[in-house]
Design an enzyme around this catalytic site. Sequence first.
Site, PDB file in Angstrom:
ATOM      1  N   LYS A 122       0.862  -1.384  -0.110  1.00 34.01           N
ATOM      2  CA  LYS A 122      -0.408  -0.078  -0.405  1.00 34.01           C
ATOM      3  C   LYS A 122       0.891   1.240   0.024  1.00 34.01           C
ATOM      4  O   LYS A 122       1.999   1.551   0.434  1.00 34.01           O
ATOM      5  CB  LYS A 122      -0.758   0.003   1.373  1.00 34.01           C
ATOM      6  N   ASP A 162      -6.716   4.562  -3.932  1.00 36.63           N
ATOM      7  CA  ASP A 162      -7.682   4.139  -2.967  1.00 36.63           C
ATOM      8  C   ASP A 162      -8.105   5.262  -3.053  1.00 36.63           C
ATOM      9  O   ASP A 162      -8.480   6.246  -3.898  1.00 36.63           O
ATOM     10  CB  ASP A 162      -6.727   3.390  -1.774  1.00 36.63           C
TER      11      ASP A 162
END
Length: 449
Positions: A122, A162
Site C-alpha cells: 500500500k 484508493d
Amino acid sequence: MTNILDVVKSKDPDQKEFHQAVTEVLETVQPVLDRNPEFRQAAILERIVEPERLIMFRVPWMDDQGQVQVNRGFRIEMNSAIGPYKGGLRFHPSVTLSILKFLAFEQVFKNALTTLPMGGGKGGSDFDPKGKSDNEVMRFCQSFMLELFRHIGPNTDIPAGDIGIGAREIGFLFGMYKKLRNEFTGVLTGKALAWGGSLIRPEATGYGCVYFAAEMLSTKYDNFEGKSCLVSGSGNVAQYTVEKINELGGKVVTLSDSTGYIFDEEGIDKDKLDFVMRLKNIRRGRIKEYIEKYSGAVYTEVDTSLDHNPLWDHKADCAFPSATQNEINEKDANNLVNNGVKLVAEGANMPSTPEAIDIFVENKLLYAPGKAANAGGVAVSGLEMAQNSMRISWPKEEVDNRLKIIMKSIHQSCVDASEEYGAPGNYMVGANIAGFVKVVNAMLDQGLV
Ligand code: NDP
Ligand code: 2IT
C-alpha cells in the site's frame, strides 16, 4: 502472541491503526498456531508483522501560485510470499505511516483470498487533492512518480487507486512512469480502457461487495429484493455498491462525504445515482448538493461533538460502510442492531472498530469484514494484470463473471475456515484464517527470506 503484540506496540507506539489491524489477525489465528507448532518455530508472526520494505520520500511540487509545496510519499512493500506487492495508493491529508501499514497488512490477507497470485502493499501521500486544479494534481503525481518509479514494476510492485486516487491520477502517474522507463507495461491498475485498463475495474469493489453480501444472504435463503440499505461514502466504492443493490432489487437511502450525509427515504434510484456520479466524479462537488436537486431528501452536516454518526441510526436491513477506517463505533453498531440491520458488508477497509465488530458477532449479524467483502477491487486489478500480460482485453461479461466466481470462492473459503476452526458463521475469523494460512505456507516453502 501477547509478546508479539507488545513488541509491535513498543517498536512503534504511535501506530494505533496498525496495532488495531494486527491485534485482530493475531487474536483470530491463535487456533491455527496451536495446531501448527512449526509456524512458531519459523517465527512466522514476527516476520509477517514486519514490512519487507518501507519506502518514504519527499514530494516537492509547485502550486498554481508558484509556491513550492512539500508532501510526504510512502510505499509499504509488506509481503511478497504469493506474488508481487499489490495494493492501492491513498492521497488524503490524514495519511500516516500507521494508516498505510494497517492497509498494507490487511491487503496481504485480502489478496491471498482472491485466489490470484498477488502479494500485499500500500502507499500514498498526505497530499489533499480536494480543491486542487488538474494541473496541480498532475504536477504532484509526476513528482510522486519521479521517486516511486525506481521501486515498482509489473513483476515487482503494482500500485492502483484508493481514497483520492481515481482514473485521473492513475493517468498522470502512468504517463510519468512510461516516460521515465520508456516502457509500456501494466505497472499500475485502474488504467483507462484505451490504454490497458480492464472493463469492470471501476465497478469491481462495489459490485464485488454486493455479490459477497448476496452470497451471505443466500445462506439464509434470502436475497436483496425489497431490502433497504445504508451506504456511507459517495466515491468509487459507494457509487457502484448503490448501482448493484438497485440492480438486485434493493433500495439505498443514504450516501455521505466527509462533511455530511443525505437521507432519501424514496431511495437513490438510477437517475439520482447518475447525478451523484456527475457531481462527485466530474464536478468534484459536495454531497450536500443532492438536496438542492432532490427536495425530498434530508442533509445532515457532520457534528464532531456527537459520540455517534447519525447515518447509522436509520431503520434498514443492510449496511455498507464504504468511506473510511473506524467510521462505525460501538454506539453506531448498537444503533444498527436496534434499527433492525441484519447484514453489514465492509466496502471500506477496517470501517468498524473492534468494539463494533464484537457487537455484530454477539448479535449474529451477517458481518463481512473488508478483507473479504471488498476484495473484488484488487481481484479485478489482478485480472487487469493478466490481460496486460497477454496483451488482450476481455469483454465485460467475462470479467464480471470471473469477479462473481472469485467473490463466491472467497465466501466459501471464509465459511470453510470458520467451520474448520470452530467459529461457524464468523466471517471475520474465516477470512483472517484462510488468508493467513495461504500466506504462511508460502513463506515456509520459501525458507528464511
Ligand atoms: P474515494 O476517494 O472514491 O471516495 C471516498 C469517499 O469516502 C468519499 O465520499 C470521501 O468523502 C469519504 N471519506 C474519505 N475519507 C473520509 C473521512 N476521513 N471521513 C469521512 N468520509 C471520508 O475512495 P474509494 O471509494 O475508492 O474508497 C472508499 C473506501 O473503500 C476506502 O476505505 C478504501 O480503502 C476502500 N477500498 C477501495 C477500493 C477501490 O478499489 N477503490 C478497493 C477496496 C477497498 P470526501 O469526498 O469528503 O473526502
Ligand atoms: O484496498 C484495496 O484493495 C484497493 N484499494 C485496491 C487495490 C488494487 O490494487 O486494486
